[in-house]
Scaffold this motif. Structure first.
Motif, PDB file in Angstrom:
ATOM      1  N   GLY A  57       0.753  -0.974  -0.127  1.00 18.81           N
ATOM      2  CA  GLY A  57      -0.503  -0.305  -0.248  1.00 18.81           C
ATOM      3  C   GLY A  57       0.565   1.062  -0.189  1.00 18.81           C
ATOM      4  N   GLY A  61       0.753   1.445  -5.427  1.00 17.15           N
ATOM      5  CA  GLY A  61      -0.280   0.328  -5.026  1.00 17.15           C
ATOM      6  C   GLY A  61      -1.106   1.354  -4.360  1.00 17.15           C
ATOM      7  N   LEU A  82      -3.344  -4.948   0.518  1.00 17.42           N
ATOM      8  CA  LEU A  82      -2.820  -5.637   1.525  1.00 17.42           C
ATOM      9  C   LEU A  82      -1.251  -5.081   1.985  1.00 17.42           C
ATOM     10  CD1 LEU A  82      -0.865  -8.350   1.525  1.00 17.42           C
ATOM     11  CD2 LEU A  82      -3.000  -8.632   0.485  1.00 17.42           C
ATOM     12  N   ASP A  83      -1.232  -5.158   3.532  1.00 21.31           N
ATOM     13  CA  ASP A  83       0.523  -4.162   3.477  1.00 21.31           C
ATOM     14  C   ASP A  83       0.909  -4.757   5.206  1.00 21.31           C
ATOM     15  OD1 ASP A  83       1.657  -1.293   2.524  1.00 21.31           O
ATOM     16  OD2 ASP A  83       2.866  -2.245   3.742  1.00 21.31           O
ATOM     17  N   GLN A  87      -1.138   1.015   6.849  1.00 21.70           N
ATOM     18  CA  GLN A  87      -0.909   2.052   6.320  1.00 21.70           C
ATOM     19  C   GLN A  87      -1.897   3.725   6.470  1.00 21.70           C
ATOM     20  OE1 GLN A  87       2.222   2.130   4.796  1.00 21.70           O
ATOM     21  NE2 GLN A  87       2.697   0.461   5.654  1.00 21.70           N
ATOM     22  N   ARG A 100      11.761  12.325   2.368  1.00 21.13           N
ATOM     23  CA  ARG A 100      11.233  12.063   1.742  1.00 21.13           C
ATOM     24  C   ARG A 100      10.210  12.578   0.840  1.00 21.13           C
ATOM     25  NH1 ARG A 100      11.363   5.489   1.891  1.00 21.13           N
ATOM     26  NH2 ARG A 100      11.930   6.150  -0.218  1.00 21.13           N
ATOM     27  N   VAL A 101      10.964  13.296   0.023  1.00 24.02           N
ATOM     28  CA  VAL A 101       9.991  13.950  -1.026  1.00 24.02           C
ATOM     29  C   VAL A 101      10.182  13.668  -2.774  1.00 24.02           C
ATOM     30  CG1 VAL A 101      10.618  15.465   0.688  1.00 24.02           C
ATOM     31  CG2 VAL A 101      11.681  15.326  -1.635  1.00 24.02           C
ATOM     32  N   ALA A 184      -1.455  -7.149   7.179  1.00 28.30           N
ATOM     33  CA  ALA A 184      -1.420  -9.043   6.130  1.00 28.30           C
ATOM     34  C   ALA A 184       0.282  -9.228   5.556  1.00 28.30           C
ATOM     35  CB  ALA A 184      -2.443  -8.807   5.408  1.00 28.30           C
ATOM     36  N   LEU A 186       2.357 -11.504   3.446  1.00 31.48           N
ATOM     37  CA  LEU A 186       2.083 -11.936   2.390  1.00 31.48           C
ATOM     38  C   LEU A 186       3.176 -13.794   2.696  1.00 31.48           C
ATOM     39  CD1 LEU A 186       0.580 -13.040  -0.579  1.00 31.48           C
ATOM     40  CD2 LEU A 186       2.912 -11.776  -1.433  1.00 31.48           C
ATOM     41  N   ALA A 225       3.599  -4.256  -5.975  1.00 28.71           N
ATOM     42  CA  ALA A 225       3.335  -3.034  -5.785  1.00 28.71           C
ATOM     43  C   ALA A 225       4.140  -2.919  -4.230  1.00 28.71           C
ATOM     44  CB  ALA A 225       2.618  -2.228  -5.655  1.00 28.71           C
ATOM     45  N   ASP A 226       5.083  -4.107  -4.169  1.00 33.86           N
ATOM     46  CA  ASP A 226       5.492  -4.264  -2.488  1.00 33.86           C
ATOM     47  C   ASP A 226       7.160  -3.537  -2.284  1.00 33.86           C
ATOM     48  OD1 ASP A 226       6.632  -6.285  -3.795  1.00 33.86           O
ATOM     49  OD2 ASP A 226       5.887  -7.512  -2.385  1.00 33.86           O
ATOM     50  N   GLY A 227       7.561  -3.052  -3.238  1.00 30.85           N
ATOM     51  CA  GLY A 227       8.813  -2.282  -2.991  1.00 30.85           C
ATOM     52  C   GLY A 227       9.932  -2.923  -4.120  1.00 30.85           C
ATOM     53  N   VAL A 286      19.021  16.794  -2.710  1.00 31.60           N
ATOM     54  CA  VAL A 286      18.702  15.012  -2.131  1.00 31.60           C
ATOM     55  C   VAL A 286      20.364  15.164  -3.055  1.00 31.60           C
ATOM     56  CG1 VAL A 286      18.195  13.281  -3.900  1.00 31.60           C
ATOM     57  CG2 VAL A 286      16.363  15.120  -2.885  1.00 31.60           C
ATOM     58  N   PHE A 366      20.938   6.956   1.658  1.00 31.24           N
ATOM     59  CA  PHE A 366      20.618   5.425   1.369  1.00 31.24           C
ATOM     60  C   PHE A 366      21.131   5.196   0.180  1.00 31.24           C
ATOM     61  CE2 PHE A 366      18.228   8.943   0.092  1.00 31.24           C
ATOM     62  CZ  PHE A 366      17.689   8.412  -1.419  1.00 31.24           C
ATOM     63  N   GLY A 385       5.778   0.171  -9.824  1.00 35.40           N
ATOM     64  CA  GLY A 385       6.249   1.202  -9.207  1.00 35.40           C
ATOM     65  C   GLY A 385       8.000   0.302  -9.055  1.00 35.40           C
ATOM     66  N   PRO A 393      17.440   7.552  -7.766  1.00 29.55           N
ATOM     67  CA  PRO A 393      16.842   8.843  -8.141  1.00 29.55           C
ATOM     68  C   PRO A 393      17.309  10.352  -8.458  1.00 29.55           C
ATOM     69  CG  PRO A 393      17.518   8.528  -6.074  1.00 29.55           C
ATOM     70  CD  PRO A 393      18.192   7.656  -6.877  1.00 29.55           C
TER      71      PRO A 393
HETATM   72  C1  LIG Z   1      15.706   7.134   1.022  1.00 28.80           C
HETATM   73  C2  LIG Z   1      14.811   7.574  -0.531  1.00 28.80           C
HETATM   74  C3  LIG Z   1      14.654   8.448  -1.302  1.00 28.80           C
HETATM   75  C4  LIG Z   1      13.870   8.712  -2.632  1.00 28.80           C
HETATM   76  N1  LIG Z   1      14.338   9.625  -2.883  1.00 28.80           N
HETATM   77  C5  LIG Z   1      12.878   9.892  -4.387  1.00 28.80           C
HETATM   78  C6  LIG Z   1      12.617  11.498  -4.377  1.00 28.80           C
HETATM   79  O1  LIG Z   1      13.335  12.103  -4.036  1.00 28.80           O
HETATM   80  N2  LIG Z   1      12.258  11.133  -5.975  1.00 28.80           N
HETATM   81  C7  LIG Z   1      11.930   9.505  -6.514  1.00 28.80           C
HETATM   82  O2  LIG Z   1      10.650  10.535  -7.125  1.00 28.80           O
HETATM   83  N3  LIG Z   1      11.615   8.971  -5.730  1.00 28.80           N
HETATM   84  C8  LIG Z   1      12.020   8.667  -4.575  1.00 28.80           C
HETATM   85  N4  LIG Z   1      12.714   8.032  -4.275  1.00 28.80           N
HETATM   86  C9  LIG Z   1      12.344   6.346  -4.541  1.00 28.80           C
HETATM   87  C10 LIG Z   1      11.081   6.102  -4.075  1.00 28.80           C
HETATM   88  O3  LIG Z   1      10.697   6.589  -2.916  1.00 28.80           O
HETATM   89  C11 LIG Z   1      10.568   5.147  -4.483  1.00 28.80           C
HETATM   90  O4  LIG Z   1       9.855   4.893  -5.979  1.00 28.80           O
HETATM   91  C12 LIG Z   1       9.001   4.884  -3.971  1.00 28.80           C
HETATM   92  O5  LIG Z   1       8.595   5.008  -2.809  1.00 28.80           O
HETATM   93  C13 LIG Z   1       8.139   3.174  -5.106  1.00 28.80           C
HETATM   94  O6  LIG Z   1       6.899   2.924  -4.583  1.00 28.80           O
HETATM   95  P1  LIG Z   1       6.588   1.794  -3.890  1.00 28.80           P
HETATM   96  O7  LIG Z   1       5.015   2.356  -4.068  1.00 28.80           O
HETATM   97  O8  LIG Z   1       6.537   1.182  -5.810  1.00 28.80           O
HETATM   98  O9  LIG Z   1       6.901   1.488  -2.870  1.00 28.80           O
HETATM   99  P2  LIG Z   1       7.253   1.060  -1.303  1.00 28.80           P
HETATM  100  O10 LIG Z   1       7.255   2.662  -1.789  1.00 28.80           O
HETATM  101  O11 LIG Z   1       8.671   0.610  -1.124  1.00 28.80           O
HETATM  102  O12 LIG Z   1       6.107   1.040  -0.727  1.00 28.80           O
HETATM  103  C14 LIG Z   1       5.991  -0.464  -0.228  1.00 28.80           C
HETATM  104  C15 LIG Z   1       4.917  -1.285   0.434  1.00 28.80           C
HETATM  105  O13 LIG Z   1       4.467  -2.779   0.541  1.00 28.80           O
HETATM  106  C16 LIG Z   1       4.773  -3.215   1.647  1.00 28.80           C
HETATM  107  N5  LIG Z   1       5.361  -4.641   2.340  1.00 28.80           N
HETATM  108  C17 LIG Z   1       6.562  -5.019   1.896  1.00 28.80           C
HETATM  109  N6  LIG Z   1       6.579  -5.803   1.145  1.00 28.80           N
HETATM  110  C18 LIG Z   1       5.422  -6.686   1.382  1.00 28.80           C
HETATM  111  C19 LIG Z   1       5.052  -7.876   1.762  1.00 28.80           C
HETATM  112  N7  LIG Z   1       5.667  -9.256   1.454  1.00 28.80           N
HETATM  113  N8  LIG Z   1       3.386  -7.958   2.241  1.00 28.80           N
HETATM  114  C20 LIG Z   1       2.659  -6.884   2.457  1.00 28.80           C
HETATM  115  N9  LIG Z   1       2.555  -5.617   2.135  1.00 28.80           N
HETATM  116  C21 LIG Z   1       4.457  -5.663   1.813  1.00 28.80           C
HETATM  117  C22 LIG Z   1       5.833  -2.000   2.647  1.00 28.80           C
HETATM  118  O14 LIG Z   1       5.253  -2.490   3.964  1.00 28.80           O
HETATM  119  C23 LIG Z   1       5.445  -1.011   1.873  1.00 28.80           C
HETATM  120  O15 LIG Z   1       4.491   0.113   2.352  1.00 28.80           O
HETATM  121  C24 LIG Z   1      13.068   7.754  -3.373  1.00 28.80           C
HETATM  122  C25 LIG Z   1      13.805   6.354  -2.555  1.00 28.80           C
HETATM  123  C26 LIG Z   1      15.058   6.048  -0.983  1.00 28.80           C
HETATM  124  C27 LIG Z   1      14.938   5.014  -0.532  1.00 28.80           C
END
Ligand SMILES: Cc1cc2nc3c(=O)[nH]c(=O)nc-3n(C[C@H](O)[C@H](O)[C@H](O)COP(=O)(O)OP(=O)(O)OC[C@H]3O[C@@H](n4cnc5c(N)ncnc54)[C@H](O)[C@@H]3O)c2cc1C
Lengths: 492, 325
Positions: A57, A61, A82-83, A87, A100-101, A184, A186, A225-227, A286, A366, A385, A393
């Motif tokens: 989420g 997501g 689910l997350d 959230q 984080r912006v 929740a 997975l 969408a879990d990063g 940044v 990071f 994502g 970044p």
């Molecule tokens: C420090 C930092 C700074 C950044 N700065 C920038 C910036 O300035 N500009 C920019 O455009 N991008 C930036 N980025 C990149 C940006 O943060 C990511 O591209 C963005 O967060 C991706 O979003 P997402 O939803 O794909 O993943 P995430 O934001 O990583 O979300 C993933 C979600 O999935 C959940 N999750 C993970 N595993 C599971 C599981 N097994 N079951 C259920 N849920 C799960 C997590 O709890 C989380 O809520 C930065 C990244 C970092 C780390």
């Protein structure tokens, strides 16, 4: 004909790996109806099935859920997000913006509008109307202005938790059928095989997700969408390629001598440094650099950090010495071809404001990486994502690429509903989602990686090329605007 | 469970790649959608039981009907376009809302020549209660097995191995829409076939706006180049001999046949792989693949028989880009 049909049905069924397949009774010639009898054991009712289960989420997501709920065609889809952690559905601005912006481009603003989250984001983010990029190793700069595009702004800088909460709330509000399932975790995932044949452990051809609390969800489409460390991607056996940069990104918030509306970015020999306007007249830093430099920066006091920023942004360029001549004549030739001099122009240079001191949380860093999944879709699975692609970044494109993914996936699913297609159909997802997104991501990755590597090389001839390159591009309006259009729209 | 055939069965002949059905009724409406060619039509061998090895072949066939990269890939590519036509056209016929997620909710739809169920499943997802019929038993088995993969679809479709003529003769009917997609060009007597389809519609008082929808291939040089020379001999996407050019039907001929069955060609649209990535789109040119809605003559006013705006292309009987010979 009945018997033959039954046998055929059975053989077809067993090849499709349905357990306990039974042909139906029927007296009319050739009747093989009564499909519910086919999977008598462990059968699922239509009410148990989700159309889309979004794992994660985060911002991306949440955007998928909000877009599905906001469109008439997809509003009736039953969607779960689910997350592992609960959230936030609301965002309360802290006195100092968080670390984080994201820079949100016009393309992403379009996605936020379609998702019904834009008004909330607009109210609590900071617009920027100009963008200025220059080099620390050679003269020359590029400056873009929203005016050149006939826009009121080039984008906004928004805190990630604001984007996420606004999108989740939009999903909740939309009138769609969205459920949030958290916490929740997975634990297991069963997908059909590459040919779309059911998983041997399923009594149907859909996807199954096992949760840590013992629940099993059945879904027509799983959205990962879990990063960047995506569990779903691992469970599906999809590999990634990429590399670390051996660099870290340092993020911090600073106050400046005066407020500004320009996104500044300077390429230093060690990596780019960005100064972005954020809410409250403050600025976000940044700074991509070596791990050693990052550690040193994180240890600095509030004013020392500001002094380091000022030195990095305002020191005059190092002179480009040897190897200049051939490059210079090349540049002149190019300049003649495009009918412009090799010098600057295209919007005068603007000096960035001086940083005064750190505010809010102390700086964090990071690791920077480039990572991409070899494929973004499988039958009943789509990666979005960071789960699909984590890019440097540098230009703030991480979130923008992710929002572009969400927009394309929602559009593909709208097309699926309109055309009566299965939302988990790999062919549909491949054509309408993966192909366009792979092009966008590859182009962005190549551009960012190329820029990064070009600027990482410190030999003088290269520095001279960079400086001239920037000067040249800035002088040529259409080229400059073309590049900026690409950078700002994110998803062309 | 060993089931003994209770009546003569149609075995799959071993030398064939695809099973061939018997001529089931007065009209041969056989080998649907590239499944087999007319030259492979075999007569039924009464009482023969099914060879397990043949059954295995049907397993392979099952995968290929629905395989994204298999021989039926062109059919999957075309499917969304024809479904969009059905969505818009039936909504227009019945005064419904084409923009609703399930615009066919509550309608009984017959898919004649359902093959592996590609169209039937889509119609079910649009809300219809679908009966799919085909004379190829193997295809019907595949369709049923595949529908079992999704409980929503399984609850909305049922399949029968029967010809349209036998279905009509059995007294079954009363459909709000009867769809025969890529069938007409394979039948022996299209006039009679169309009359049978018309007879399967529910009466006007029970289902105002009931319609027959036909998709087929025009008889033009372009159609010959595309469907026969192109698809069959060059690209080999369908087995050579699947299509016989003489059997192709022009929109004018379809309109005349419709008249003889008490129907009117209401509107039509071309279908061509012109979209992004080769996706099929609805077009105004009827010169190769086209799809048409036929309505009861009594329900469309003479002269005022305007189709919905969504259907680009032909007015009744005067298809744009029609026969050029
Ligand atoms: C420090 C930092 C700074 C950044 N700065 C920038 C910036 O300035 N500009 C920019 O455009 N991008 C930036 N980025 C990149 C940006 O943060 C990511 O591209 C963005 O967060 C991706 O979003 P997402 O939803 O794909 O993943 P995430 O934001 O990583 O979300 C993933 C979600 O999935 C959940 N999750 C993970 N595993 C599971 C599981 N097994 N079951 C259920 N849920 C799960 C997590 O709890 C989380 O809520 C930065 C990244 C970092 C780390």
């Amino acid at each position: 004909m009945n018997g033959a049909v039954r046998r055929l049905a059975r053989s077809a069924l067993s090849s499709l790996a349905f357990p306990s397949a039974q042909a139906c009774p029927g007296s009319a010639p050739g009747v093989i109806t009564s499909l519910r009898a086919l999977s008598a054991a462990r059968s699922v009712s239509p009410d148990e099935c989700y159309d889309v289960v979004i794992v994660g989420g985060g911002m991306v997501g949440a955007a998928v859920a909000a877009l599905l709920g906001g469109n008439r065609m997809t509003q009736q889809m039953r969607v779960a997000v689910l997350d592992v952690k609960p959230q936030p559905l609301s965002f309360t601005p802290a006195p100092v913006p968080g670390l984080r912006v994201s820079t949100i481009t016009p393309g992403s603003i379009g996605v936020l509008k379609a998702a019904g989250a834009w008004e909330e984001v607009e109210a609590l983010s900071a617009p920027f109307v100009d963008m200025q990029v220059w080099d620390a190793a050679a003269p020359g700069h590029i400056r873009w202005s929203a005016r050149d595009l006939g826009e009121e702004r080039m984008g906004v800088v928004a805190e990630n938790p604001l984007l996420q909460a606004s999108l989740l709330r939009a999903a909740q509000r939309s009138g769609g059928r969205t459920e949030f399932l958290w916490p929740a975790e997975l634990r297991g995932l069963r997908l059909p095989d590459e040919q779309g044949r059911p998983h041997p452990g399923c009594s149907h051809g859909l996807a199954e997700l096992d949760l840590a609390d013992g629940r099993t969800l059945v879904a027509r489409l799983v959205v990962a969408a879990d990063g960047s460390a995506s569990r779903v991607r691992q469970m599906a056996g999809l590999r990634t390629w990429g590399w670390g940069y051996g660099q870290r990104g340092v993020v911090a918030t600073v106050s400046t001598a005066e407020p500004h509306v320009t996104a500044f970015q300077r390429f230093l020999p060690t990596g780019p440094l960005a100064l972005l306007p954020v809410r409250g007249g403050l600025s976000s830093i940044v700074w991509s650099t070596t791990p050693e430099a990052a550690a040193a920066l994180e240890a600095l006091g509030p004013r020392e950090f500001a002094a380091a920023v000022n030195k990095a942004l305002l020191d005059p360029p190092a002179s480009a010495a040897s190897g200049f001549a051939p490059v210079s004549s090349l540049a002149e030739a190019l300049g003649r071809m495009v009918g412009a001099g090799a010098g600057g122009g295209g919007g005068g240079w603007r000096e960035p404001p001086r940083a005064v001191e750190l505010v809010g949380s102390s700086p964090k860093s990071f690791p920077l990486q480039l990572k991409q999944a070899g494929r973004f879709v499988l039958p009943r699975l789509a990666l979005v994502g960071d789960a699909a692609h984590a890019v440097h970044p540098l230009a703030g494109q991480g979130v923008n690429l992710g929002l572009g993914d969400a927009g394309a996936l929602a559009e593909a699913l709208r097309g699926a509903v309109a055309g009566g297609s299965d939302p988990g159909d790999a062919r549909l997802l491949g054509e309408a989602y993966e192909a366009p997104r792979r092009r966008a991501v590859l182009a962005m990755t190549a551009a960012m990686d190329g820029v990064k590597r070009a600027f990482a090389v410190q030999a003088p001839p290269f520095a001279a090329v960079r400086g001239l390159g920037l000067g040249l591009i800035n002088a040529v309006g259409p080229v400059r605007n073309g590049i900026m259009n690409y950078a700002m729209m994110g998803n062309t | 469970m060993a089931l003994r055939p209770s009546r003569p069965v149609q075995p799959a002949t071993r030398r064939l790649r695809a099973p061939a059905p018997p001529p089931p009724g007065p009209i041969l409406a056989p080998l649907r959608r590239f499944l087999a060619s007319p030259s492979t039509a075999a007569s039924p061998a009464a009482g023969a039981s099914v060879d397990p090895r043949e059954a295995a072949k049907f397993g392979a066939l099952a995968a290929s009907w629905w395989s994204p990269s298999g021989p039926f890939a062109p059919l999957h590519a075309l499917n969304p376009a024809r479904v969009r036509f059905v969505r818009e056209s039936l909504a227009a016929c019945r005064g419904g809302d084409a923009g609703a997620p399930e615009p066919l909710k509550g309608l009984r739809v017959l898919d004649v020549g359902c093959g592996g169920g590609v169209l039937s499943e889509s119609l079910a997802r649009l809300g219809a209660s679908v009966t799919g019929i085909d004379v190829a038993a193997a295809s019907v088995a595949v369709a049923a097995a595949h529908a079992g993969g999704d409980p929503l679809v399984a609850g909305r479709v049922s399949y029968r191995c029967i010809s349209a003529e036998d279905l009509a003769a059995s007294g079954t009917g009363g459909f709000d829409a009867v769809i025969a997609s890529e069938v007409l060009e394979h039948v022996r007597r299209p006039h009679d076939f169309l009359a049978v389809l018309a007879s399967l519609l529910a009466p006007p008082e029970a289902s105002p706006g009931a319609a027959v929808i036909i998709s087929t291939i025009n008889r033009t040089p372009a159609a010959w180049a595309f469907a026969i020379a192109g698809a069959e001999y060059v690209a080999r996407v369908v087995p050579p001999g699947t299509h016989s050019f003489k059997k192709f039907v022009t929109p004018q001929e379809l309109a005349i046949m419709a008249d003889a069955s008490g129907l009117k060609l209401w509107h039509a649209s071309g279908m061509a792989p012109l979209g992004p990535g080769g996706a099929w789109a609805l077009t105004g040119a009827l010169d190769v693949n086209y799809i048409a809605t036929l309505r009861r003559a009594g329900e469309v006013q003479a002269g005022g028989a305007e189709g919905p705006g969504a259907g680009p292309g032909a007015e009744a009987g005067a298809g744009a880009g029609a026969e050029r010979q």
